[in-house]
Design a protein around this motif. Structure first.
Motif, mmCIF file in Angstrom:
data_model
loop_
_atom_site.group_PDB
_atom_site.id
_atom_site.type_symbol
_atom_site.label_atom_id
_atom_site.label_comp_id
_atom_site.label_asym_id
_atom_site.label_seq_id
_atom_site.Cartn_x
_atom_site.Cartn_y
_atom_site.Cartn_z
ATOM 1 N N UNK A 73 6.462 -13.883 18.447
ATOM 2 C CA UNK A 73 6.592 -12.634 19.065
ATOM 3 C C UNK A 73 7.382 -12.820 20.470
ATOM 4 N N UNK A 74 6.684 -13.807 21.180
ATOM 5 C CA UNK A 74 7.121 -14.256 22.412
ATOM 6 C C UNK A 74 8.545 -14.541 22.614
ATOM 7 N N UNK A 75 9.032 -15.401 21.553
ATOM 8 C CA UNK A 75 10.527 -15.892 21.441
ATOM 9 C C UNK A 75 11.146 -14.659 21.334
ATOM 10 N N UNK A 76 11.013 -13.570 20.486
ATOM 11 C CA UNK A 76 12.088 -12.596 20.334
ATOM 12 C C UNK A 76 12.139 -11.630 21.286
ATOM 13 N N UNK A 77 11.142 -11.615 22.253
ATOM 14 C CA UNK A 77 11.233 -10.713 23.462
ATOM 15 C C UNK A 77 12.337 -11.041 24.247
ATOM 16 N N UNK A 78 12.912 -12.298 24.212
ATOM 17 C CA UNK A 78 13.971 -12.710 25.130
ATOM 18 C C UNK A 78 15.275 -12.415 24.309
ATOM 19 N N UNK A 79 15.327 -11.948 23.208
ATOM 20 C CA UNK A 79 16.578 -11.955 22.654
ATOM 21 C C UNK A 79 17.361 -10.637 23.019
ATOM 22 N N UNK A 80 18.839 -10.895 22.815
ATOM 23 C CA UNK A 80 19.492 -9.326 23.208
ATOM 24 C C UNK A 80 20.459 -9.009 22.185
ATOM 25 N N UNK A 81 20.967 -7.875 22.440
ATOM 26 C CA UNK A 81 21.939 -7.126 21.533
ATOM 27 C C UNK A 81 22.939 -8.124 21.118
ATOM 28 N N UNK A 82 23.556 -8.140 19.905
ATOM 29 C CA UNK A 82 24.397 -8.741 19.399
ATOM 30 C C UNK A 82 24.561 -10.322 19.374
ATOM 31 N N UNK A 117 23.670 -18.299 18.244
ATOM 32 C CA UNK A 117 24.509 -17.858 19.048
ATOM 33 C C UNK A 117 24.144 -16.562 20.005
ATOM 34 N N UNK A 118 24.135 -16.877 21.134
ATOM 35 C CA UNK A 118 23.868 -15.774 22.197
ATOM 36 C C UNK A 118 25.204 -15.097 22.420
ATOM 37 N N UNK A 119 24.893 -13.569 22.919
ATOM 38 C CA UNK A 119 25.967 -12.817 23.152
ATOM 39 C C UNK A 119 25.613 -12.188 24.721
ATOM 40 N N UNK A 120 26.838 -12.080 25.375
ATOM 41 C CA UNK A 120 26.888 -11.079 26.512
ATOM 42 C C UNK A 120 26.648 -9.839 26.084
ATOM 43 N N UNK A 121 25.907 -8.902 27.017
ATOM 44 C CA UNK A 121 25.898 -7.520 26.809
ATOM 45 C C UNK A 121 27.370 -7.008 26.367
ATOM 46 N N UNK A 122 27.459 -6.373 24.957
ATOM 47 C CA UNK A 122 28.827 -5.821 24.777
ATOM 48 C C UNK A 122 29.310 -4.650 25.667
ATOM 49 N N UNK A 123 30.268 -4.516 25.783
ATOM 50 C CA UNK A 123 31.022 -3.742 26.760
ATOM 51 C C UNK A 123 30.750 -2.213 26.455
ATOM 52 N N UNK A 124 30.558 -1.783 25.040
ATOM 53 C CA UNK A 124 29.926 -0.592 24.680
ATOM 54 C C UNK A 124 29.127 -0.587 23.533
ATOM 55 N N UNK A 125 28.813 0.365 23.217
ATOM 56 C CA UNK A 125 27.326 0.328 21.936
ATOM 57 C C UNK A 125 28.157 0.176 20.666
#
Ligand code: ASP
Length: 593
Positions: A73-82, A117-125
């Motif tokens: 639960x702790x781990x997924x808190x840090x995940x981001x979109x994409x 793989x991590x992702x930058x915040x995408x430029x659009x939704x």
């Protein structure tokens, strides 16, 4: 089709994953599964985290409980979109089912998560209603293609291609590839050219179509050829034109026009049946001459009638010089528009005066409910005159007659645009309705005032109708061809012709087009010579594949069905192409000393 697409399942599991994100259902509850995908969304509600995991097959909800699995639960808190993750978990039936998605009855209780793989915040939704504008989405087209709508469009294109290949294969057509580095020719649109490094100072051209190759294949004996193929045309920019586009290119030997129309009517029927679940009627046919006379266009939208009525004989007997001097006066009837206000009528006048239409004006006749008429030319015509026009046009009480005048070709073109505008305003061009039409008997040639010469209306390989062949030199303008177009809802979807298969006739054709024999041999010697070695009678057609996708999906644009399209300035904004090249490249190519 949509349901069909959603049914697509990953057909095998790999070491990375056991299932896709679109396939698990309530009956899978209890199974241990491994999924991979992109994080569409993360929500934290109290001690619970929910992740929507997406791949091309769908979206699956993942659940993680802080009480039962603190670390995870702790781990997924840090995940981001994409972010791209691989998860392991147990399928569970949901309490709160989501009927909007096929996997909405289940969720996966997470047991393990690996970040791939991590992702930058995408430029659009990455959602149906994305906040990204057109240009931005094209710059990051690979992200845009993750969205449902573009994805479904590409899958639709794929499915259409498969249906076409199946059908063609079943009726003995062979798909054969033809070269992309060919020779520049002066006819048709402008070529894209490619400088040759090995042969400095010389250039290849990219093919505008495989026309001459498919004819040579007929000579080689492959009597039913097709190819789903890229074509390249360096044309002036117009809305929804792509410099590279795809054709379904076809050619057949030992056929007459009738055989070709029947064969491809079969293909079109098959496509409508398979892709749209619509059984279409036999396709209507109309000669080019009638299409121009009745609709002012060689690609009329026949979803609605509103045919032109020629009215010179009813309107040139009074003192109205505008009409008296006109080569042609034509009218259309807009049913039940007799109540149009001054403002609405002025809007129509403005419409035809726009530079895109270019008319000097418009005359209207309102057919009142009491049987009287009110027109913009009441000064010149009395009620009896207007009644005659109304009768000729078949207008009823409550209708509106719109009249235009001018030179024949020009006024037809102008009224054609007004007709389409009225069709749109009156809701007569309904999406989801399909009207197909073969336009036949095109003229072989077209006179160009500017260059003072004839051009081939279709292309220089189209044969004159045998009965018109003798007129080729004496009255070229009277020569028609067995050339045909397929039109769907006012859009040209395909076109083709019966070809010349005789050297002498081909040479005569080039002469009519203003080529000297030497020029003709220099440009097209390979074809003219080939005809000396046993050429079968042949003909064919090519359909615009991108256009077919868009018409069948009720879209106005072909760009939506191309994975990596160019923008309206012919640029690829993702690659930032076209671009300059290095000095060294220029030198190697012999483009710079
Ligand atoms: N090659 C032609 C075109 O591109 C089609 C045909 O005549 O088959 O328009």
């Amino acid at each position: 089709m949509k349901e069909q697409l959603n049914e697509i399942k990953m057909s095998y599991s790999t070491h990375y994953r056991t299932h896709s994100c679109g396939e698990l259902r309530a009956i899978d509850a209890g199974k241990e599964v491994i999924l991979c995908g992109w994080i569409q969304k993360i929500r934290n509600l109290g001690g619970m985290s929910f992740i929507d995991l997406r791949d091309r097959y769908g979206i699956t909800q993942l659940t993680c409980n802080s009480e039962t699995n603190v670390d995870l639960h702790q781990k997924v808190q840090n995940f981001g979109r994409e972010w791209v993750i691989q998860i392991k978990g147990i399928v569970a039936e949901r309490y709160n089912k989501n009927s909007n998605i096929p996997t909405g009855d289940i969720e996966i209780m997470l047991t393990e998560v690996t970040v791939l793989s991590v992702s930058d915040t995408p430029p659009f939704t990455i959602e149906d209603n994305s906040d990204g504008g057109d240009e931005l989405r094209m710059k990051y087209r690979y992200l845009d293609l993750r969205r449902e709508i573009p994805k479904n469009n590409l899958l639709f294109r794929h499915q259409l291609g498969i249906e076409i290949r199946n059908y063609m294969n079943n009726i003995s057509f062979v798909e054969i590839e033809t070269p992309f580095l060919v020779k520049s020719t002066p006819e048709g649109a402008r070529d894209f050219v490619v400088p040759s490094r090995v042969n400095n100072g010389e250039f290849y051209a990219l093919p505008q179509s495989p026309q001459t190759f498919k004819q040579l294949l007929m000579l080689s004996g492959y009597d039913r050829y097709f190819q789903i193929v890229k074509c390249f045309r360096d044309e002036d920019l117009r809305a929804d034109r792509q410099p590279e586009f795809t054709q379904i290119d076809c050619e057949m030997s030992f056929v007459e026009q009738e055989d070709i129309l029947n064969t491809f009517e079969g293909l079109i029927k098959h496509i409508f049946h398979k892709i749209k679940q619509i059984d279409i009627d036999p396709i209507e046919r109309m000669s080019y001459e009638d299409a121009m006379k009745l609709y002012g266009s060689d690609k009329p939208d026949t979803r609605f009638e509103m045919q032109f009525v020629e009215l010179n004989e009813y309107l040139q007997h009074k003192d109205f010089s505008v009409f008296n001097n006109a080569e042609l006066i034509i009218g259309i009837v807009a049913a039940d528009c007799g109540h149009y206000t001054r403002k609405q009528l002025d809007e129509l006048v403005e419409f035809v005066k726009r530079p895109q239409v270019g008319a000097s004006g418009l005359v209207y006749i309102l057919c009142n409910e009491d049987g009287s008429f009110k027109s913009s030319v009441d000064k010149f015509y009395d009620q009896a005159d207007l009644q005659k026009v109304a009768t000729q046009c078949n207008a009823k009480k409550g209708d509106l007659i719109l009249l235009m005048n001018g030179k024949k070709d020009q006024v037809r073109e102008q009224l054609s645009q007004l007709r389409l505008e009225m069709g749109t305003r009156l809701g007569l061009r309904k999406k989801g309705t399909y009207k197909l039409l073969w336009v036949t008997d095109f003229p072989l040639l077209e006179w160009d005032e500017e260059t003072n010469r004839f051009y081939a209306k279709h292309h220089p390989f189209t044969a004159p109708k045998p009965e018109h062949e003798a007129l080729l030199e004496s009255a070229p303008e009277k020569v028609n061809a067995n050339a045909y177009d397929l039109v769907i809802n006012g859009t040209e979807i395909g076109g083709g012709s019966i070809r010349i298969h005789n050297s002498d006739l081909q040479k005569r054709m080039f002469r009519v087009l203003g080529f000297s024999d030497e020029e003709a041999i220099y440009q097209f010697g390979f074809l003219i010579n080939a005809f000396r070695f046993g050429a079968p009678p042949h003909g064919g057609i090519a359909f615009g594949f991108d256009r077919l996708c868009s018409v069948l999906s009720d879209y106005d644009t072909i760009r939506d069905f191309i994975a990596f399209p160019k923008n309206n300035s012919a640029r690829d904004v993702m690659l930032d192409s076209p671009s300059t090249i290095s000095e060294l490249q220029l030198k190697e190519l012999g483009l710079k000393l």
